[in-house]
Design an enzyme around this catalytic site. Structure first.
Site, PDB file in Angstrom:
ATOM      1  N   ASP A 194       0.859  -1.175   0.000  1.00  0.00           N
ATOM      2  CA  ASP A 194       0.000   0.000   0.000  1.00  0.00           C
ATOM      3  C   ASP A 194       0.899   1.230   0.000  1.00  0.00           C
ATOM      4  O   ASP A 194       2.080   1.153   0.311  1.00  0.00           O
ATOM      5  CB  ASP A 194      -0.888  -0.037   1.246  1.00  0.00           C
ATOM      6  CG  ASP A 194      -1.899   1.086   1.265  1.00  0.00           C
ATOM      7  OD1 ASP A 194      -2.259   1.566   0.192  1.00  0.00           O
ATOM      8  OD2 ASP A 194      -2.312   1.482   2.362  1.00  0.00           O
ATOM      9  N   THR A 225       0.758   5.512   0.723  1.00  0.00           N
ATOM     10  CA  THR A 225       1.179   6.545   1.657  1.00  0.00           C
ATOM     11  C   THR A 225       1.101   6.090   3.110  1.00  0.00           C
ATOM     12  O   THR A 225       2.070   6.160   3.846  1.00  0.00           O
ATOM     13  CB  THR A 225       0.305   7.796   1.459  1.00  0.00           C
ATOM     14  OG1 THR A 225       0.303   8.106   0.074  1.00  0.00           O
ATOM     15  CG2 THR A 225       0.848   8.953   2.256  1.00  0.00           C
ATOM     16  N   GLU A 254      -1.775  18.500   5.775  1.00  0.00           N
ATOM     17  CA  GLU A 254      -2.400  19.771   6.120  1.00  0.00           C
ATOM     18  C   GLU A 254      -2.406  20.002   7.621  1.00  0.00           C
ATOM     19  O   GLU A 254      -2.200  21.126   8.092  1.00  0.00           O
ATOM     20  CB  GLU A 254      -3.825  19.826   5.567  1.00  0.00           C
ATOM     21  CG  GLU A 254      -3.902  20.009   4.061  1.00  0.00           C
ATOM     22  CD  GLU A 254      -5.215  20.633   3.621  1.00  0.00           C
ATOM     23  OE1 GLU A 254      -6.242  20.247   4.197  1.00  0.00           O
ATOM     24  OE2 GLU A 254      -5.196  21.502   2.737  1.00  0.00           O
ATOM     25  N   LYS A 258      -4.102  19.719  -9.450  1.00  0.00           N
ATOM     26  CA  LYS A 258      -2.921  19.497  -8.605  1.00  0.00           C
ATOM     27  C   LYS A 258      -2.644  20.678  -7.674  1.00  0.00           C
ATOM     28  O   LYS A 258      -1.500  20.933  -7.310  1.00  0.00           O
ATOM     29  CB  LYS A 258      -1.673  19.202  -9.457  1.00  0.00           C
ATOM     30  CG  LYS A 258      -1.805  17.973 -10.337  1.00  0.00           C
ATOM     31  CD  LYS A 258      -0.550  17.754 -11.149  1.00  0.00           C
ATOM     32  CE  LYS A 258      -0.655  16.500 -11.992  1.00  0.00           C
ATOM     33  NZ  LYS A 258      -1.734  16.600 -12.990  1.00  0.00           N
ATOM     34  N   LYS A 303      -1.918  26.880  -2.970  1.00  0.00           N
ATOM     35  CA  LYS A 303      -0.801  25.965  -2.741  1.00  0.00           C
ATOM     36  C   LYS A 303      -1.003  24.744  -3.626  1.00  0.00           C
ATOM     37  O   LYS A 303      -2.137  24.417  -4.011  1.00  0.00           O
ATOM     38  CB  LYS A 303      -0.715  25.552  -1.276  1.00  0.00           C
ATOM     39  CG  LYS A 303      -1.864  24.669  -0.794  1.00  0.00           C
ATOM     40  CD  LYS A 303      -1.665  24.250   0.645  1.00  0.00           C
ATOM     41  CE  LYS A 303      -2.806  23.355   1.120  1.00  0.00           C
ATOM     42  NZ  LYS A 303      -2.678  22.959   2.525  1.00  0.00           N
ATOM     43  N   THR A 332     -11.531  14.299  -5.195  1.00  0.00           N
ATOM     44  CA  THR A 332     -11.245  12.976  -5.743  1.00  0.00           C
ATOM     45  C   THR A 332     -10.345  12.220  -4.776  1.00  0.00           C
ATOM     46  O   THR A 332     -10.151  12.620  -3.632  1.00  0.00           O
ATOM     47  CB  THR A 332     -10.556  13.109  -7.108  1.00  0.00           C
ATOM     48  OG1 THR A 332      -9.315  13.808  -6.941  1.00  0.00           O
ATOM     49  CG2 THR A 332     -11.443  13.874  -8.068  1.00  0.00           C
ATOM     50  N   ASP A 370      -6.576   9.947  -3.979  1.00  0.00           N
ATOM     51  CA  ASP A 370      -5.178  10.334  -3.796  1.00  0.00           C
ATOM     52  C   ASP A 370      -4.596  10.891  -5.072  1.00  0.00           C
ATOM     53  O   ASP A 370      -4.964  10.491  -6.176  1.00  0.00           O
ATOM     54  CB  ASP A 370      -4.340   9.120  -3.362  1.00  0.00           C
ATOM     55  CG  ASP A 370      -4.652   8.729  -1.944  1.00  0.00           C
ATOM     56  OD1 ASP A 370      -5.125   9.597  -1.204  1.00  0.00           O
ATOM     57  OD2 ASP A 370      -4.430   7.560  -1.590  1.00  0.00           O
ATOM     58  N   ASP A 397      -2.227  -1.577   5.382  1.00  0.00           N
ATOM     59  CA  ASP A 397      -2.650  -1.245   6.738  1.00  0.00           C
ATOM     60  C   ASP A 397      -4.100  -0.803   6.824  1.00  0.00           C
ATOM     61  O   ASP A 397      -4.568  -0.443   7.890  1.00  0.00           O
ATOM     62  CB  ASP A 397      -1.759  -0.138   7.315  1.00  0.00           C
ATOM     63  CG  ASP A 397      -1.908   1.169   6.554  1.00  0.00           C
ATOM     64  OD1 ASP A 397      -2.398   1.134   5.420  1.00  0.00           O
ATOM     65  OD2 ASP A 397      -1.535   2.215   7.104  1.00  0.00           O
ATOM     66  N   ASP A 409      -7.054  -2.808   1.797  1.00  0.00           N
ATOM     67  CA  ASP A 409      -5.944  -3.687   1.424  1.00  0.00           C
ATOM     68  C   ASP A 409      -6.226  -5.156   1.717  1.00  0.00           C
ATOM     69  O   ASP A 409      -5.400  -6.017   1.410  1.00  0.00           O
ATOM     70  CB  ASP A 409      -4.665  -3.273   2.168  1.00  0.00           C
ATOM     71  CG  ASP A 409      -4.293  -1.833   1.925  1.00  0.00           C
ATOM     72  OD1 ASP A 409      -4.372  -1.413   0.759  1.00  0.00           O
ATOM     73  OD2 ASP A 409      -3.931  -1.129   2.886  1.00  0.00           O
TER      74      ASP A 409
END
EC number: 7.6.2.1
Length: 947
Positions: free
Chosen positions: A366, A368, A476, A523, A542, A577, A579, A685, A689
């Site tokens: 997996d 991030t 964030e 993005k 940003k 949306t 990731d 995790d 998954d």
């Protein structure tokens, strides 16, 4: 009767709310009960799993054949005791695993929730209950136990945040809105007094959409409100803010999370399959030897019975003790993994496949959350000409402090005008940067009660000790926490305003005019705010550096153009949306999955067969290039060009798939297994998954912030992703090499005695008479040789630190050389050589009585086996020495009780001693010399590291 631990769903798909007259329409269906763990549930599975192995099935038939008088060659216990011992060991191992699983499941399933009672059973109040007959549900900072419709929240802004980590693997907070009709009710208890119902669509797999309606019939006129995904609370998601009340619409197998999870499969290790294959070869050899013996008798008399007698006589060719040793070895490996202090908290749920960890070719992980644990820290502020790191954040803090404490002589409008014409100082640049970071985000501070201070009072006075930040992503939160550490604190936010606190305690109020959420296409994200103290309108943005580089420049058109822009923007709808691709790429680089100098090919979004064909051709021209592809493009490629895509992907050093569904993850694992035939390991995790973990040959769950769903479904559970290296490189490698050595020795031990039986029968006119009877047969494979042979599970060729430092040692195992047809043939030849030497030597040197043959040959056989174990061990452990000496002592001591088979007076003579010594040396010394020469002229790879 309604039982705790059971979810109930209702058909038809109309769920009535608080209307007693309609209660008779609720019919419990699709009941999913908790799994019962007892001997009657797992024992049939254990027996089936054991007898699917060829040698266990053979020995079951062998034991049953002893009830036929013509086929009986010895006492019944010599056949039934070994088979019973195999089953007992296996049942104990399976029982321990089931009990552990039951305890972990019970821990998760016993969480207590609040249920809003129905008037037919209780008064309108809250009470504690387990996952039982859930109609209305009250939740706060808990995982939702069923799919629900969001009816009511305690939050002032009329919304709540939801974390969907167990559903899609993301830890960002999603905004959810209650049904407006029920949100306007004065109290939660009023939900039970209205006459209303919810109509929900039939269960489906899509977690991003929902269609339903809410109807209240007792109003004038009746209220009808459409329901969408924003009004749902899917099971296993986390309530982040406030207390919510919802009504259950789906449970059991109809849950969205369950429908996105594949059924677990029964995993059989590749090593066990290889051993099973070798056993079939040995069975073929058994049949050949039996037929040869009968053929040499010229098929005289009842030759068909003679074939069966020879099959029983040479049954030791197929070692039933191999199953016992392997199962006990797996238990030892699992114990070592659990007790390893360098990977604390690791759990072995499937102790049947530890050898798989040593032969993994493809590792799928997996993205991030698994790699970063969703913990972000702000480490550097770069302002073009100056940068501040972790050791210089006090300078940033001083700049912010001076910006809000120095006297301001000019009015705001004049100061703004001067700032456009005069070059900004470092202090002002730092202040503006911190202010931009403190405002441009989707973070919401939430205040929780801490005993003395209640929630309302804490929120009113912005109590720092009660404040918790909630955001759409952990980065964030890290940004806002950093601005707080340097003096500018986010203390309040709702849908229309943001409140900051300066180092001096002053509250700055900003009105949110517009928010531009982050999207995969843009993005970047932006926010337009108006400073209530000055009336200035500022646009903060940003995003990824690739898009921001061409955007960031000074402009003075915002205030004049905002009103015109607002008119054009007001009809549009913006949606968040999944990731972003950049996060996946950066994480892959930071985790060294992709090196920083390695080329990365980003697969363009494709929707048609032609586009996929062109993009595959473009990718085909790249060499040694990592691939990054989204789930949508992946689905198109697999639909039209599955073979071509998998061929190219398997050649890549790394493949990063972003924005993929849980079922797509499992599909990728399955395709890798089918196309390459290699072992796969999946790591995750989150609840999304689980399908991938269960589909892989080895599933590893990381028990972290995203709950325990992945770790409960995995074969192995670790607490940190970095523990995976030691799990594979050390424990996986050792388990495979030790099991290979153990298997070879058990086969060697059985073939030695079978060769001796074959030589004995051929010398005595091919008679089907056993050489050793009764206790000698059982004692040989248990008391006299079992402990030294089993001590090989403690052997290791290199230290753990060396195995971690040199991954090439792990790569050598992928070819399966420790247990291959070549090594198997070598050990077969060794067994035939030693068995022949021992038997012919005993026949050549025996005295006048037959009992002397038994004494010489059996003693030489025991000593040969002990010496072979000693010559094979590479790293001695004190338990190995104890096992060798204890086995030898047991044999010497038991000679007193073996007078029925061995002449006690003969074994005390010098003649016996020199004959046994000569036979043992001839059987072992040449093999030791060959081994020494081989290690000297063709040393193994690990020997260079141990010298």
């Amino acid at each position: 009767m309604l039982h705790p631990g059971i979810f109930y769903t209702f058909r038809p798909r109309t769920v009535w709310l608080g209307h007693p007259e309609k209660r008779e329409q609720r019919y419990p269906s699709n009941v999913v009960d908790n799994q019962k763990y007892n001997i009657f549930t797992f024992l049939p599975g254990v027996l089936f799993n054991q007898f699917k192995y060829f040698f266990n099935l053979y020995f079951l038939l062998l034991a049953c054949s002893q009830f036929v008088p013509e086929l009986r060659l010895g006492a019944l216990y010599t056949y039934w005791v070994p088979l019973g011992f195999v089953l007992i060991i296996t049942i104990i191992r399976e029982a321990v695993e089931e009990i552990r699983c039951s305890m972990r499941d019970k821990e998760v399933n016993s969480q207590i929730y609040s249920k809003l009672s129905t008037p037919a059973f209780f008064h309108s109040n809250y009470q504690c209950t387990f996952h039982s007959y859930i109609h209305y549900f009250s939740l706060q900072n808990q995982r939702v136990p069923a799919d629900m419709i969001f009816l009511r929240t305690s939050e002032r802004n009329g919304s709540c945040f939801l974390r969907t980590d167990q559903l899609d693997g993301e830890t960002d907070w999603k905004l959810r809105l209650p049904v407006s009709c029920t949100q306007r009710l004065p109290t939660a208890g009023d939900l039970l007094q209205i006459r209303s119902y919810v109509y929900a669509e039939e269960p489906n797999i899509d977690i991003h959409s929902f269609v339903g309606t809410f109807t209240r019939e007792d109003g004038d006129p009746p209220v009808n409100e459409s329901l969408s995904i924003e009004n749902t609370l899917w099971a296993s998601t986390v309530i982040a803010s406030g207390t919510i009340v919802g009504v259950v619409i789906y449970t059991g197998k109809e849950l969205r999370s369950v429908m996105n999870t594949s059924n677990p499969r029964n995993k059989i290790g590749l090593f066990d399959l290889e051993v099973n294959c070798l056993t079939k070869i040995l069975f073929g050899a058994l049949i050949v030897v039996s037929l040869v013996m009968v053929a040499l008798q010229h098929f005289a008399g009842r030759w068909y019975l003679q074939i069966f007698r020879f099959l029983l006589l040479f049954s030791n060719i197929i070692p039933i003790s191999l199953r016992v040793n392997l199962d006990m070895g797996k238990m030892v490996y699992s114990w070592m993994i659990r007790k390893d202090s360098k990977i604390p908290g690791t759990v072995v749920k499937a102790s049947t496949i530890p050898e798989q960890l040593g032969r993994i070719s493809y590792l799928l992980t997996d993205k991030t959350g698994t790699l970063t644990q969703n913990e972000m820290v702000f480490r550097r502020l770069h302002l073009g000409t100056v940068a501040y790191g972790m050791d210089s954040m006090d300078e940033v803090q001083s700049h912010v402090f001076s910006a809000y404490t120095q006297p301001l002589h000019e009015p705001p409008t004049t100061r703004s005008l001067l700032s456009t014409k005069v070059r900004k100082t470092i202090s002002s640049r730092v202040h503006e940067a911190v202010k931009a970071i403190a405002l441009c985000h989707n973070v919401t501070p939430v205040y929780e009660s801490n005993g003395v201070t209640d929630q309302a009072e804490a929120e009113q006075h912005y109590e720092d000790s009660c404040r918790v930040y909630q955001a759409s992503s952990p980065d964030e939160v890290a940004l806002v926490q950093w601005t707080e550490s340097v003096g500018l604190t986010l203390v309040g936010r709702d849908l229309s305003s943001v409140h900051l606190r300066t180092p001096g305690g002053q509250i700055l109020n900003f009105t949110i005019l517009q928010i531009f959420p982050f999207t995969y296409e843009s993005k970047r994200m932006g926010i337009i705010v108006r400073d209530e103290s000055t009336g200035e309108i500022t646009f903060y943005m940003k995003g990824a550096d690739v898009v921001m580089a061409g955007i960031v420049q000074y402009n003075d058109w915002l205030e004049e153009e905002y009103n015109i822009f607002f008119l054009f923007f007001l009809p549009k709808v913006w949606m968040l949306t999944g990731d972003k691709l950049e996060t996946a790429t950066c994480t892959a680089k930071n985790a060294h999955i992709v090196t920083r100098t390695q080329d990365i090919h980003i697969f363009r979004p494709v929707t048609t067969r032609g586009e996929a064909h062109l993009e595959l051709n473009a990718f085909r021209r790249k060499h040694d290039c990592a691939l990054v592809i989204s789930g949508d493009s992946l689905e198109v490629c697999l639909k039209f060009y599955e073979y071509e895509f998998m061929e190219l992907a398997c050649q890549c050093p790394a493949v990063i798939c972003c924005r993929v569904a849980p079922t797509q993850k499992a599909q990728i694992v399955r395709l890798l297994q089918e196309r390459t035939g290699k072992l796969t390991c999946a790591v995750g995790d989150g609840g999304n998954d689980v399908s991938m973990i269960q589909e892989a040959d080895c599933g590893v769950g990381v028990e972290g912030k995203e709950g325990k769903q992945a770790s409960l479904a995995a074969d192995f559970s670790v607490t940190q992703f970095k523990h995976l290296g030691r799990l594979l490189m050390v424990h996986g490698r050792n388990s495979y090499k030790r099991s290979a050595a153990l298997s070879q020795f058990v086969i060697h031990r059985s073939l030695c005695i079978s060769t001796m039986q074959a030589v004995f029968s051929s010398v005595f006119y091919f008679a089907s008479v056993p050489l050793y009877q009764g206790f000698l047969i059982i004692g040989y494979s248990t008391i006299y040789t079992m402990f030294p042979v089993f001590s090989l599970v403690l052997d290791k060729d290199v230290k753990s630190e060396v195995a971690m430092l040199y991954p090439e040692l792990y790569k050598d195992l992928l070819k399966g050389r420790p247990l291959s047809f070549k090594t198997f043939l070598i050990w077969v030849l060794i067994s035939i050589y030693q068995g022949s030497i021992i038997m012919y030597g005993a026949l050549l040197l025996f005295e006048s009585e037959f009992v002397h043959i038994v004494a010489i040959s059996f003693t030489s056989l025991i000593l040969t086996e002990l010496l072979m174990v000693a010559l094979t061990i590479q790293t001695w452990h004190w338990l190995m020495i104890v096992a060798e000496l204890l086995s030898l002592a047991c044999y010497i001591a038991s000679l007193v009780f073996l007078h029925e088979f061995i002449d006690i007076y003969f074994i005390t003579t010098l003649s016996f001693l020199w004959k046994v010594t000569v036979i043992t040396l001839i059987s072992c010394l040449p093999l030791y010399i060959l081994k020494y020469l081989r290690r000297k002229f063709s040393p193994p790879s690990y020997s260079k590291l141990t010298s």
